[in-house]
Write an enzyme that holds these catalytic residues in place. Structure first.
Site, short mmCIF file in Angstrom:
data_model
loop_
_atom_site.label_atom_id
_atom_site.label_comp_id
_atom_site.label_asym_id
_atom_site.label_seq_id
_atom_site.Cartn_x
_atom_site.Cartn_y
_atom_site.Cartn_z
N ARG A 81 0.86 -1.19 0.00
CA ARG A 81 0.00 0.00 0.00
C ARG A 81 0.90 1.24 0.00
O ARG A 81 1.68 1.44 0.94
CB ARG A 81 -0.89 -0.03 1.25
N HIS A 125 -2.56 11.12 0.73
CA HIS A 125 -2.06 10.88 2.07
C HIS A 125 -1.40 12.18 2.52
O HIS A 125 -0.21 12.27 2.72
CB HIS A 125 -1.09 9.70 2.08
N GLU A 170 -6.99 8.66 6.17
CA GLU A 170 -7.19 9.35 7.44
C GLU A 170 -7.62 10.81 7.26
O GLU A 170 -6.91 11.73 7.69
CB GLU A 170 -5.94 9.26 8.31
N ASN A 299 -7.48 2.02 9.97
CA ASN A 299 -6.14 2.24 10.51
C ASN A 299 -6.25 2.30 12.02
O ASN A 299 -7.03 3.09 12.56
CB ASN A 299 -5.56 3.58 10.01
N TYR A 301 -4.17 2.07 15.93
CA TYR A 301 -2.93 2.05 16.72
C TYR A 301 -3.17 1.86 18.22
O TYR A 301 -2.41 1.19 18.88
CB TYR A 301 -2.12 3.34 16.49
N GLU A 375 -3.60 0.03 8.17
CA GLU A 375 -2.42 0.43 8.94
C GLU A 375 -2.55 -0.13 10.34
O GLU A 375 -3.61 -0.04 10.96
CB GLU A 375 -2.28 1.96 9.07
O1 IFM Z 1 2.82 7.65 10.00
C1 IFM Z 1 1.44 7.73 10.18
C2 IFM Z 1 0.72 7.59 8.87
O2 IFM Z 1 1.13 8.54 7.95
C3 IFM Z 1 -0.76 7.75 9.08
N1 IFM Z 1 -1.25 6.89 10.12
C4 IFM Z 1 -0.52 6.90 11.38
C5 IFM Z 1 0.95 6.67 11.12
C6 IFM Z 1 1.71 6.65 12.46
O3 IFM Z 1 1.54 7.85 13.14
#
Ligand code: IFM
Length: 474
Positions: A81, A125, A170, A299, A301, A375
């Site tokens: 990606r 992006h 995002e 995405n 985290y 992500e």
């Molecule tokens: O690096 C970023 C990415 O560009 C977008 N999503 C979160 C990642 C980590 O912060």
């Protein structure tokens, strides 16, 4: 193949990938006709990016993409990606394309296909051509129209070789960190501009999806990638539940509503009524935004813990640090809390249950919509050892825990089609510059030498077998 019940098997055809984005890895910022994006400008603004770092050279992927594709192939990845840089293919954000810029993406996708790797192209992006920002940026409707034109130009050029397309990555960050908090480019701190930007990103997504459907083969797969917030109330109180509702509205449903259901949430309009009457949403816009999608990119985290708070909430989001504005218009009286537990180098708590929560929540509300984790990953303080290797057991543990959660979501009914680790390479982590390393592959920036970390070797075994073994089984 082991029959142990603790081995999790992913479905045949599941995409095993890694992700990057143009400004974070390409470099070659002034080559072959590329001009400035808002991130080039932001990086040059004193105090905005850690130690004044920029994406001018980054991981030099523009010149080293063949080596990087070889690395992906050696790791057994089945998908990559990447994002297309708008200022590289259409420097002023309008008018004709720069052929050399497009040719880079042709070469990249040819190389991927020759190595049996599925290209997944993201059109935006975060690197808006600076000229479009100077003309008003995402708060202006024309930017959405320009984006659809650019999407069509890229679709025409790469549609014969790229099947998987993502309009935006995002958009929450583009709108609310870029125009609300000011911690991302273009660094504005205007809550009304942030709401306008969110709508025009939504509109840009819809217009681009329509344009792409018109010109791409029927086999094309269209998607968008959202960084959905997995929210938790600090306490079960009604006030804290209402804080969750507010952040869910301006963090998640501001995009999910129009994109998947064709309407903005009523409670979001009410929460922000003191700021805007949303008259920038014209008749027909939400219908235009509500385009059929072939899959939704998630995405993820970390989780976010919120409570009702007196006074103004600190302007921070997921460890991005304090800006001068808030990324949460209409949610001033919400407090953000650090959840207990192990943290990554970003200060983000490791909590795979949030990924399961998001995937199963989406599957429940939209049972016919396939999902892709576009992500997921973690930054750690990686160093090259004396033996030349990079041992990053924390990243392996993070990936293992999140893939376990993803597999549990599959078992619980989510139609999950693939997983992309963030990131293939160490890269430019926006306002944190090169200080934070998210890569499966270590990059020594002075020499640009690539060294797959131990997590990359672990991930390669998962990708090759489609099986997730217990941690001790390595
Ligand atoms: O690096 C970023 C990415 O560009 C977008 N999503 C979160 C990642 C980590 O912060």
């Amino acid at each position: 193949m082991s029959d142990s019940p603790t081995v999790h098997r992913f479905p045949a055809g599941f995409l095993w990938g890694a992700a990057t984005s143009a400004y974070q890895v390409e470099g070659a910022a002034a080559e072959d006709g590329r001009t400035a994006s808002i991130w080039d400008t932001f990086c040059r603004t004193p105090g905005k990016v850690f130690r004044g770092h920029t994406g001018e050279v980054a991981a030099d992927h523009y010149h080293r993409f063949r080596e990087d594709v070889r690395l992906m192939a050696a790791l057994g990845l089945t998908a990559y990606r990447f994002s297309v840089s708008w200022p590289r293919v259409q420097p002023t954000g309008r008018g004709p394309v720069v052929q050399q810029g497009l040719d880079f993406y042709r070469r990249l996708t040819d190389e991927l296909l020759a190595n049996g790797i599925t290209p997944v192209a993201t059109l935006y992006h975060w690197d808006l051509p600076q000229e479009l920002e100077s003309a008003g940026g995402w708060p202006e409707r024309t930017t959405a129209e320009r984006f659809a034109e650019y999407a069509a130009l890229v679709g025409e050029a790469l549609g014969d070789r790229v099947e998987h397309w993502t309009t935006l990555n995002e958009p929450w960050c583009s709108a609310f960190l870029g125009y609300g908090a000011g911690v991302h480019a273009p660094g504005r701190t205007d809550p009304v501009a942030a709401l306008r930007a969110a709508h025009h990103l939504n509109l840009g997504h819809g217009l681009a999806a329509t344009a792409l459907r018109d010109l791409l083969p029927a086999s094309a797969q269209l998607s968008v990638s959202l960084n959905l917030h997995a929210l938790r109330p600090l306490t079960p109180s009604a006030a804290d539940q209402d804080a969750v509702r507010r952040i869910d509205a301006v963090g998640n449903r501001v995009f999910l509503g129009p994109m998947l259901e064709g309407a903005y949430p009523e409670d979001l309009l009410a929460d922000t009524a003191h700021l805007s009457d949303w008259a920038f949403v014209r008749a027909g816009d939400t219908k235009e935004i509500h385009q059929p999608l072939d899959w939704l990119g998630v995405n993820y985290y970390t989780t976010t813990v919120v409570s009702a708070a007196e006074g103004t909430a600190p302007a921070r989001e997921d460890g991005h640090g304090a800006g001068t504005g808030s990324p949460w218009p209409g949610a001033d009286r919400v407090g953000f809390h650090q959840a207990p537990g192990e943290q990554t180098a970003m200060g983000w708590v490791v909590d795979p249950t949030g990924l399961h929560q998001l995937l199963t929540g989406l599957a429940h509300r939209h049972p016919d919509l396939p999902l892709m984790v576009t992500e997921n990953g973690a930054a750690y303080h990686d160093e090259i050892g004396e033996d030349g290797t990079v041992d990053d057991p924390e990243r392996t543990a993070y990936l293992h825990a999140h893939l376990t959660a993803a597999h549990r979501a599959l078992t619980d009914g989510a139609d999950l089609r693939g997983y992309f680790a963030w990131s293939l390479l160490d890269n430019f982590e926006w306002a944190y510059g090169y200080e934070k390393r998210f890569g499966l592959v270590h990059v020594d920036y002075p020499t640009q030498a690539r060294t797959p970390k131990s997590s990359a070797h672990w991930y390669a075994r998962v990708a090759r077998t489609g099986e997730l073994h217990p941690p001790t089984g390595g």
